[in-house]
Motif scaffolding. Structure first.
Motif, mmCIF file in Angstrom:
data_model
loop_
_atom_site.group_PDB
_atom_site.id
_atom_site.type_symbol
_atom_site.label_atom_id
_atom_site.label_comp_id
_atom_site.label_asym_id
_atom_site.label_seq_id
_atom_site.Cartn_x
_atom_site.Cartn_y
_atom_site.Cartn_z
ATOM 1 N N VAL A 1 0.460 -1.890 5.995
ATOM 2 C CA VAL A 1 -0.714 -1.200 6.544
ATOM 3 C C VAL A 1 -1.100 -0.028 5.645
ATOM 4 O O VAL A 1 -2.268 0.124 5.272
ATOM 5 C CB VAL A 1 -0.436 -0.718 7.987
ATOM 6 C CG1 VAL A 1 -1.525 0.234 8.474
ATOM 7 C CG2 VAL A 1 -0.295 -1.908 8.928
ATOM 8 N N LEU A 2 -0.132 0.776 5.283
ATOM 9 C CA LEU A 2 -0.422 1.973 4.490
ATOM 10 C C LEU A 2 -0.839 1.634 3.065
ATOM 11 O O LEU A 2 -1.772 2.239 2.527
ATOM 12 C CB LEU A 2 0.801 2.889 4.475
ATOM 13 C CG LEU A 2 1.178 3.484 5.824
ATOM 14 C CD1 LEU A 2 2.492 4.232 5.731
ATOM 15 C CD2 LEU A 2 0.069 4.380 6.351
ATOM 16 N N GLU A 3 -0.157 0.711 2.448
ATOM 17 C CA GLU A 3 -0.445 0.360 1.055
ATOM 18 C C GLU A 3 -1.852 -0.223 0.895
ATOM 19 O O GLU A 3 -2.549 0.065 -0.065
ATOM 20 C CB GLU A 3 0.600 -0.636 0.552
ATOM 21 C CG GLU A 3 0.601 -0.833 -0.930
ATOM 22 C CD GLU A 3 0.988 0.399 -1.731
ATOM 23 O OE1 GLU A 3 0.422 0.561 -2.832
ATOM 24 O OE2 GLU A 3 1.832 1.202 -1.273
ATOM 25 N N HIS A 4 -2.268 -1.025 1.875
ATOM 26 C CA HIS A 4 -3.572 -1.681 1.782
ATOM 27 C C HIS A 4 -4.636 -1.036 2.671
ATOM 28 O O HIS A 4 -5.765 -1.514 2.720
ATOM 29 C CB HIS A 4 -3.428 -3.169 2.120
ATOM 30 C CG HIS A 4 -2.551 -3.887 1.143
ATOM 31 N ND1 HIS A 4 -2.931 -4.148 -0.149
ATOM 32 C CD2 HIS A 4 -1.291 -4.372 1.261
ATOM 33 C CE1 HIS A 4 -1.961 -4.770 -0.784
ATOM 34 N NE2 HIS A 4 -0.949 -4.913 0.058
ATOM 35 N N ARG A 5 -4.217 0.018 3.377
ATOM 36 C CA ARG A 5 -5.130 0.790 4.227
ATOM 37 C C ARG A 5 -5.904 -0.121 5.173
ATOM 38 O O ARG A 5 -7.127 -0.116 5.236
ATOM 39 C CB ARG A 5 -6.052 1.649 3.372
ATOM 40 C CG ARG A 5 -5.274 2.529 2.387
ATOM 41 C CD ARG A 5 -6.068 3.591 1.711
ATOM 42 N NE ARG A 5 -6.680 4.544 2.610
ATOM 43 C CZ ARG A 5 -6.052 5.537 3.265
ATOM 44 N NH1 ARG A 5 -4.769 5.681 3.145
ATOM 45 N NH2 ARG A 5 -6.725 6.359 4.044
ATOM 46 N N ARG A 6 -5.149 -0.888 5.944
ATOM 47 C CA ARG A 6 -5.745 -1.862 6.861
ATOM 48 C C ARG A 6 -5.555 -1.416 8.311
ATOM 49 O O ARG A 6 -4.536 -0.834 8.658
ATOM 50 C CB ARG A 6 -5.098 -3.226 6.677
ATOM 51 C CG ARG A 6 -5.393 -3.831 5.324
ATOM 52 C CD ARG A 6 -5.104 -5.300 5.324
ATOM 53 N NE ARG A 6 -5.395 -5.909 4.048
ATOM 54 C CZ ARG A 6 -6.582 -6.367 3.695
ATOM 55 N NH1 ARG A 6 -7.593 -6.287 4.519
ATOM 56 N NH2 ARG A 6 -6.762 -6.927 2.513
ATOM 57 N N VAL B 1 -12.669 -5.185 5.655
ATOM 58 C CA VAL B 1 -11.241 -4.893 5.718
ATOM 59 C C VAL B 1 -10.672 -5.630 6.928
ATOM 60 O O VAL B 1 -11.002 -5.322 8.072
ATOM 61 C CB VAL B 1 -10.971 -3.377 5.830
ATOM 62 C CG1 VAL B 1 -9.493 -3.105 5.928
ATOM 63 C CG2 VAL B 1 -11.583 -2.651 4.632
ATOM 64 N N PRO C 1 -3.931 6.898 11.872
ATOM 65 C CA PRO C 1 -5.311 6.606 11.442
ATOM 66 C C PRO C 1 -5.648 5.111 11.390
ATOM 67 O O PRO C 1 -6.823 4.747 11.346
ATOM 68 C CB PRO C 1 -5.390 7.194 10.025
ATOM 69 C CG PRO C 1 -4.247 8.135 9.925
ATOM 70 C CD PRO C 1 -3.184 7.633 10.851
ATOM 71 N N PHE C 2 -4.631 4.257 11.412
ATOM 72 C CA PHE C 2 -4.849 2.828 11.252
ATOM 73 C C PHE C 2 -4.718 2.041 12.561
ATOM 74 O O PHE C 2 -5.135 0.890 12.630
ATOM 75 C CB PHE C 2 -3.870 2.258 10.215
ATOM 76 C CG PHE C 2 -3.997 2.959 8.891
ATOM 77 C CD1 PHE C 2 -5.004 2.612 8.013
ATOM 78 C CD2 PHE C 2 -3.130 3.985 8.549
ATOM 79 C CE1 PHE C 2 -5.143 3.261 6.801
ATOM 80 C CE2 PHE C 2 -3.253 4.643 7.338
ATOM 81 C CZ PHE C 2 -4.269 4.288 6.467
ATOM 82 N N ARG D 1 7.492 0.706 -1.182
ATOM 83 C CA ARG D 1 7.215 1.746 -0.180
ATOM 84 C C ARG D 1 8.154 1.621 1.013
ATOM 85 O O ARG D 1 8.675 2.609 1.515
ATOM 86 C CB ARG D 1 5.763 1.684 0.283
ATOM 87 C CG ARG D 1 5.433 2.769 1.313
ATOM 88 C CD ARG D 1 3.992 2.757 1.693
ATOM 89 N NE ARG D 1 3.261 3.509 0.697
ATOM 90 C CZ ARG D 1 2.130 4.179 0.962
ATOM 91 N NH1 ARG D 1 1.611 4.162 2.166
ATOM 92 N NH2 ARG D 1 1.515 4.839 0.023
#
Length: 172
Positions: free
Chosen positions: A111-116, A5, A133-134, A90
Motif C-alpha cells: 500500500v505504502l510503496e505504490h500509494r494505493r 489508482v 491516509p490510504f 520496505r
C-alpha cells in the motif's frame, strides 16, 4: 489522461462476504456491489489466505462455496499480483512493524510503496497510523441483490459458508 489508482483488498474483505458478523458482511457486500464493474488488486498471498481458510472447512462447505468464488473471480476484474523488491525491502526494514506477521507487513508495504487505497477489516492494519491516509470507507450494502442475478444465485447457494475471526487464525 490520469491513471486510475486501483484499490487493494485483502482476505478479510473477500472472506467478509461470508462473515458471521452482519455489519462486517454488509461492508464487504457493499464493496463488491460497488466495485463489481471496476478493477481491484489482490496479492497472491491474500488470495492464498482465502484458500487456506476454505480448505480448512468441510468438503460440503467447499463444494457450496467454490462455484460462487470461481464465477466471481471470472466476472470481476480482480488483478492478482505478487510483490516487487521494493515492497519486500520496505516490509523487512520497517522497525515499527514488529507486531505484524509477514503477510500483513507485505500488504502494508505494498500500500505504502505504490500509494494505493486499501480496503480491509483487519484491526491491526486499521490501527496503523502510517496507513490512515490510504484506508477507505466501505460502501454499505443494505438489502437486495448484491450481485448480478446469475452470480447472486451462486452467492445465495454459498450462504452455508460462514467465516468467523477464528478462521483467520493459523493462516496468517
Amino acid at each position: 489522461m490520469d491513471e486510475v489508482v486501483l484499490p487493494i483488498i485483502d482476505a478479510t474483505v473477500f472472506m467478509g462476504m461470508h462473515h458471521s458478523e452482519p455489519l462486517l458482511r454488509a461492508k464487504s457486500l457493499g464493496f463488491f456491489n460497488s466495485f463489481s464493474e471496476r478493477q481491484v488488486l489482490m496479492s497472491f498471498g491474500q488470495i492464498g489466505i482465502c484458500d487456506a481458510i476454505i480448505w480448512k472447512k468441510s468438503r460440503h462447505l467447499q463444494d457450496v462455496y467454490y462455484p460462487f468464488m470461481d464465477v466471481l473471480h471470472t466476472e470481476m476484474d480482480i488483478q492478482r499480483q505478487g510483490y516487487c523488491n521494493e515492497v519486500l525491502r520496505r516490509a523487512c526494514l520497517e522497525s515499527d512493524w514488529g507486531h505484524l506477521n509477514v503477510e500483513k507487513k507485505l500488504l502494508a508495504a505494498h500500500v505504502l510503496e505504490h500509494r494505493r487505497p486499501l480496503f480491509t477489516h483487519d484491526q491491526q492494519l486499521l490501527e496503523m497510523t502510517v496507513l490512515q491516509p490510504f484506508l477507505q470507507a466501505f460502501p454499505l450494502w443494505v438489502s437486495g441483490p448484491a450481485f448480478p442475478q446469475s452470480l447472486q444465485t451462486l452467492f445465495e447457494q454459498s450462504g452455508e459458508m460462514l467465516i468467523n475471526q477464528e478462521d483467520f487464525l493459523n493462516v496468517w
